[in-house]
Design a protein around this motif. Structure first.
Motif, mmCIF file in Angstrom:
data_model
loop_
_atom_site.group_PDB
_atom_site.id
_atom_site.type_symbol
_atom_site.label_atom_id
_atom_site.label_comp_id
_atom_site.label_asym_id
_atom_site.label_seq_id
_atom_site.Cartn_x
_atom_site.Cartn_y
_atom_site.Cartn_z
ATOM 1 N N ARG A 37 1.040 -1.413 0.262
ATOM 2 C CA ARG A 37 -0.013 0.259 0.233
ATOM 3 C C ARG A 37 0.979 0.827 0.258
ATOM 4 O O ARG A 37 2.049 1.414 0.027
ATOM 5 C CB ARG A 37 -1.246 -0.025 1.233
ATOM 6 N N SER A 38 0.239 2.361 -0.406
ATOM 7 C CA SER A 38 0.361 3.288 -0.135
ATOM 8 C C SER A 38 1.028 4.538 1.071
ATOM 9 O O SER A 38 0.078 3.706 1.893
ATOM 10 C CB SER A 38 -0.490 4.767 -1.679
ATOM 11 N N LEU A 39 2.325 4.826 1.168
ATOM 12 C CA LEU A 39 2.589 5.772 2.384
ATOM 13 C C LEU A 39 0.954 6.854 2.422
ATOM 14 O O LEU A 39 1.035 7.851 1.440
ATOM 15 C CB LEU A 39 3.891 6.809 1.917
ATOM 16 N N ARG A 40 0.526 6.329 3.510
ATOM 17 C CA ARG A 40 -0.402 7.705 3.718
ATOM 18 C C ARG A 40 -0.056 9.056 4.409
ATOM 19 O O ARG A 40 0.690 8.761 6.135
ATOM 20 C CB ARG A 40 -1.286 7.151 4.449
ATOM 21 N N VAL A 41 -0.189 10.724 3.836
ATOM 22 C CA VAL A 41 0.047 11.194 4.224
ATOM 23 C C VAL A 41 -0.849 12.284 4.445
ATOM 24 O O VAL A 41 -1.486 12.680 3.601
ATOM 25 C CB VAL A 41 1.479 11.745 2.969
ATOM 26 N N VAL A 42 -0.663 12.983 5.527
ATOM 27 C CA VAL A 42 -1.781 14.439 5.951
ATOM 28 C C VAL A 42 -0.736 15.224 6.020
ATOM 29 O O VAL A 42 0.261 15.859 7.144
ATOM 30 C CB VAL A 42 -2.515 14.116 7.381
ATOM 31 N N PHE A 43 -1.126 16.316 5.134
ATOM 32 C CA PHE A 43 -0.528 17.658 5.513
ATOM 33 C C PHE A 43 -1.515 18.806 6.513
ATOM 34 O O PHE A 43 -2.669 18.806 6.624
ATOM 35 C CB PHE A 43 -0.380 18.365 4.355
ATOM 36 N N VAL A 44 -0.739 19.305 7.044
ATOM 37 C CA VAL A 44 -1.815 20.145 8.475
ATOM 38 C C VAL A 44 -1.217 21.131 8.434
ATOM 39 O O VAL A 44 0.099 22.199 8.937
ATOM 40 C CB VAL A 44 -1.049 19.588 10.048
ATOM 41 N N VAL A 78 -2.556 10.909 -0.436
ATOM 42 C CA VAL A 78 -2.901 12.535 0.457
ATOM 43 C C VAL A 78 -3.637 12.930 0.860
ATOM 44 O O VAL A 78 -4.655 12.679 0.177
ATOM 45 C CB VAL A 78 -1.855 13.574 -0.122
ATOM 46 N N ALA A 79 -4.149 13.923 2.175
ATOM 47 C CA ALA A 79 -4.794 14.776 2.763
ATOM 48 C C ALA A 79 -4.429 15.897 3.366
ATOM 49 O O ALA A 79 -2.693 15.694 3.321
ATOM 50 C CB ALA A 79 -5.827 13.607 3.346
ATOM 51 N N SER A 80 -4.990 16.728 3.240
ATOM 52 C CA SER A 80 -4.674 17.621 4.760
ATOM 53 C C SER A 80 -6.544 18.676 4.627
ATOM 54 O O SER A 80 -7.511 17.845 4.971
ATOM 55 C CB SER A 80 -4.421 19.248 3.314
ATOM 56 N N VAL A 117 1.460 9.516 8.527
ATOM 57 C CA VAL A 117 2.880 10.567 9.074
ATOM 58 C C VAL A 117 1.889 11.924 8.329
ATOM 59 O O VAL A 117 1.585 12.358 7.659
ATOM 60 C CB VAL A 117 3.482 10.547 7.238
ATOM 61 N N ALA A 118 1.664 12.392 9.514
ATOM 62 C CA ALA A 118 1.506 14.019 9.737
ATOM 63 C C ALA A 118 2.787 14.625 9.285
ATOM 64 O O ALA A 118 3.779 15.263 10.000
ATOM 65 C CB ALA A 118 1.213 14.296 11.358
ATOM 66 N N VAL A 119 2.836 15.506 8.361
ATOM 67 C CA VAL A 119 3.741 17.204 7.648
ATOM 68 C C VAL A 119 2.281 18.396 7.692
ATOM 69 O O VAL A 119 1.813 18.949 8.025
ATOM 70 C CB VAL A 119 4.182 16.637 6.085
ATOM 71 N N CYS A 120 3.464 18.427 9.419
ATOM 72 C CA CYS A 120 3.299 20.276 9.830
ATOM 73 C C CYS A 120 3.940 20.924 9.686
ATOM 74 O O CYS A 120 4.790 20.604 9.196
ATOM 75 C CB CYS A 120 3.099 19.560 11.588
ATOM 76 N N MET A 121 3.047 22.412 9.267
ATOM 77 C CA MET A 121 3.737 23.848 8.719
ATOM 78 C C MET A 121 4.567 24.128 9.934
ATOM 79 O O MET A 121 6.122 24.374 9.081
ATOM 80 C CB MET A 121 2.364 24.630 7.266
ATOM 81 N N GLU A 122 4.130 23.965 10.675
ATOM 82 C CA GLU A 122 5.196 25.086 12.501
ATOM 83 C C GLU A 122 4.985 23.804 13.166
ATOM 84 O O GLU A 122 3.763 23.104 13.043
ATOM 85 C CB GLU A 122 4.305 26.375 12.302
ATOM 86 N N LYS A 123 5.929 24.183 13.749
ATOM 87 C CA LYS A 123 5.654 23.233 15.574
ATOM 88 C C LYS A 123 4.733 23.385 16.044
ATOM 89 O O LYS A 123 4.422 22.912 16.542
ATOM 90 C CB LYS A 123 6.897 24.288 15.815
ATOM 91 N N ARG A 124 4.088 24.676 15.742
ATOM 92 C CA ARG A 124 2.554 24.619 16.157
ATOM 93 C C ARG A 124 1.527 23.774 16.436
ATOM 94 O O ARG A 124 0.735 23.574 17.124
ATOM 95 C CB ARG A 124 2.140 26.274 16.701
ATOM 96 N N HIS A 125 1.294 23.513 14.964
ATOM 97 C CA HIS A 125 0.845 22.383 14.535
ATOM 98 C C HIS A 125 1.137 20.966 15.071
ATOM 99 O O HIS A 125 0.106 20.098 15.584
ATOM 100 C CB HIS A 125 0.869 22.403 13.267
ATOM 101 N N ARG A 126 2.149 20.637 15.376
ATOM 102 C CA ARG A 126 2.882 19.577 16.113
ATOM 103 C C ARG A 126 2.680 19.370 17.331
ATOM 104 O O ARG A 126 1.618 18.290 18.060
ATOM 105 C CB ARG A 126 3.932 19.182 15.915
ATOM 106 N N ASP A 127 2.285 20.571 18.251
ATOM 107 C CA ASP A 127 2.243 21.235 19.539
ATOM 108 C C ASP A 127 0.136 20.747 20.444
ATOM 109 O O ASP A 127 0.218 20.050 20.807
ATOM 110 C CB ASP A 127 3.226 22.616 19.377
ATOM 111 N N TRP A 128 -0.181 21.712 18.424
ATOM 112 C CA TRP A 128 -1.930 21.061 19.057
ATOM 113 C C TRP A 128 -2.082 19.972 18.525
ATOM 114 O O TRP A 128 -3.693 19.021 19.369
ATOM 115 C CB TRP A 128 -2.489 21.880 17.649
ATOM 116 N N ILE A 129 -1.513 19.068 17.540
ATOM 117 C CA ILE A 129 -1.633 17.573 17.860
ATOM 118 C C ILE A 129 -1.476 16.783 18.763
ATOM 119 O O ILE A 129 -2.027 16.377 19.908
ATOM 120 C CB ILE A 129 -0.798 16.836 16.820
#
Length: 128
Positions: A5-12, A35-37, A58-70
């Motif tokens: 299967r494919s790698l599933r990536v969500v952009f945040v 992919v999703a966003s 994988v979650a690809v976060c645009m900024e550190k604050r998005h990771r912190d929110w997660i």
């Protein structure tokens, strides 16, 4: 990632209007990726949910604050080593050529490196 299967990536990002939808549009046809966003704000176009994070490898976060929110709001949904922070500020419009160039340069290389690192540790490789 397994060959089955494919790698599933969500952009945040925050509102899911500019940065993460741009990333989703750019990588929608990337071979081997699904992919999703989503956004972290309550009124985001597509709010980030536990279900979406559970779908993602994988979650690809645009900024550190998005990771912190997660970490604070959806704790335990996705391991820290499966969250990538790009450090891209909210300074771009949807499909801005500079944003497209930045994402195209950063995302594939960083994701490949992350996946390689994760798959070398069997305890964290969970179906990658």
């Amino acid at each position: 990632m397994t060959s089955s299967r494919s790698l599933r990536v969500v952009f945040v990002c925050t509102q899911n209007k500019l940065r993460s939808p741009t990333a989703e549009a750019i990588f929608a046809r990337h071979p081997g990726w699904q992919v999703a966003s989503a956004g972290t704000a309550q009124k985001a176009e597509t709010p980030l949910t536990r279900d979406l994070l559970e779908w993602a490898d994988v979650a690809v976060c645009m900024e550190k604050r998005h990771r912190d929110w997660i970490r604070s709001r959806l704790k335990g949904t996705i391991p820290d080593d499966r969250m990538l922070i790009l450090g891209i500020p909210d300074d771009y419009e949807f499909m801005d050529p500079d944003l497209v160039a930045l994402l195209t340069r950063l995302v594939p290389a960083r994701l490949e490196h992350m996946v390689a690192r994760i798959t070398q540790r069997p305890e964290t490789a969970r179906e990658l």
